[in-house]
Design an enzyme around this catalytic site. Structure first.
Site, PDB file in Angstrom:
ATOM      1  N   SER A 157       0.838  -1.190   0.000  1.00  0.00           N
ATOM      2  CA  SER A 157       0.000   0.000   0.000  1.00  0.00           C
ATOM      3  C   SER A 157       0.875   1.242   0.000  1.00  0.00           C
ATOM      4  O   SER A 157       2.054   1.186  -0.365  1.00  0.00           O
ATOM      5  CB  SER A 157      -0.943  -0.013   1.219  1.00  0.00           C
ATOM      6  OG  SER A 157      -1.954   0.967   1.080  1.00  0.00           O
ATOM      7  N   ASN A 158       0.321   2.385   0.407  1.00  0.00           N
ATOM      8  CA  ASN A 158       1.036   3.651   0.459  1.00  0.00           C
ATOM      9  C   ASN A 158       0.421   4.532   1.541  1.00  0.00           C
ATOM     10  O   ASN A 158      -0.619   4.188   2.106  1.00  0.00           O
ATOM     11  CB  ASN A 158       0.998   4.330  -0.917  1.00  0.00           C
ATOM     12  CG  ASN A 158      -0.432   4.592  -1.368  1.00  0.00           C
ATOM     13  OD1 ASN A 158      -1.143   5.422  -0.826  1.00  0.00           O
ATOM     14  ND2 ASN A 158      -0.863   3.844  -2.393  1.00  0.00           N
ATOM     15  N   PRO A 159       1.038   5.694   1.848  1.00  0.00           N
ATOM     16  CA  PRO A 159       0.582   6.490   3.001  1.00  0.00           C
ATOM     17  C   PRO A 159      -0.618   7.403   2.741  1.00  0.00           C
ATOM     18  O   PRO A 159      -0.959   8.210   3.612  1.00  0.00           O
ATOM     19  CB  PRO A 159       1.814   7.344   3.340  1.00  0.00           C
ATOM     20  CG  PRO A 159       2.925   6.847   2.516  1.00  0.00           C
ATOM     21  CD  PRO A 159       2.322   6.192   1.330  1.00  0.00           C
TER      22      PRO A 159
END
Length: 206
Positions: free
Chosen positions: A21-23
């Site tokens: 995923s990512n932030p």
């Protein structure tokens, strides 16, 4: 008009407890959805896993993966709609995912990936207005310009996620609108709500 907006990250599961995923927190996409609804548009927000309240007047669809998000968007698209792709969609997913947590003792340490569908490109032939986002860390305007042309967008909103005040998780952003002909419209640091207003102003000018 009908607006379909994506927001937040996607999660690409390796197993039930691990994922890529990512932030992204979804703040920018939710701000765009809130502004579209405030202006009286029918607004559908397709949101990845985020911890944000649904804006007033917005119909929300929660999804997890990139493929989930694409399916939800395609289900909502109608001719003449406006699609604003704000979500930070994972470019890749594991080639194989598992129903149960994999033990370290049986994992090889190598993860094979396959490319996820590009939501904006998938809608290229649909008669709608399409606006994208380009969250970059280097060659920001060049990359945004390339994406805008390749995906045949009305315009793309570019920002440097490493710049102070314009990365993931903050309430401000510094953006540049990049157009297919290479022209630019730069904005100072402002709240994401103000950025959303500028985006809607630009779409409404069409």
């Amino acid at each position: 008009m009908k607006f379909i907006i994506t927001a937040g990250p996607t999660r690409e599961h390796i197993d039930p407890v691990r994922f890529l995923s990512n932030p992204s927190t979804g703040k920018m996409g939710f701000a765009v959805a809130a502004e579209a609804a405030r202006r009286g548009h029918e607004t559908v927000l397709v949101a990845g896993p985020v911890n944000l309240r649904t804006p007033s007047g917005v119909r929300r669809i929660d999804v997890v993966s990139a493929r989930d998000m694409l399916a939800a968007v395609k289900n909502e698209v109608i001719d003449g709609a406006v699609f604003v792709g704000v979500a930070a969609v994972a470019d890749f997913r594991p080639k194989v995912s598992f129903d149960k947590k994999q033990k370290k003792s049986v994992m090889t340490g190598e993860l094979k990936l396959v490319r996820n569908p590009d939501i904006l490109k998938s809608l290229k032939s649909v008669p709608i207005t399409r606006v994208g986002f380009a969250a970059e860390t280097n060659d920001v305007l060049a990359e945004a310009s390339r994406k805008c042309r390749e995906k045949n967008l009305k315009f793309i909103v570019a920002n440097d996620v490493l710049a102070k005040g314009s990365g993931f998780g903050v309430s401000t952003n510094r953006v540049t609108f990049v157009y297919p002909d290479g022209s630019l419209k730069k904005f100072p640091l402002m709240s994401k709500r103000r950025v959303a207003e500028r985006i809607l102003d630009e779409i409404d000018r069409a």
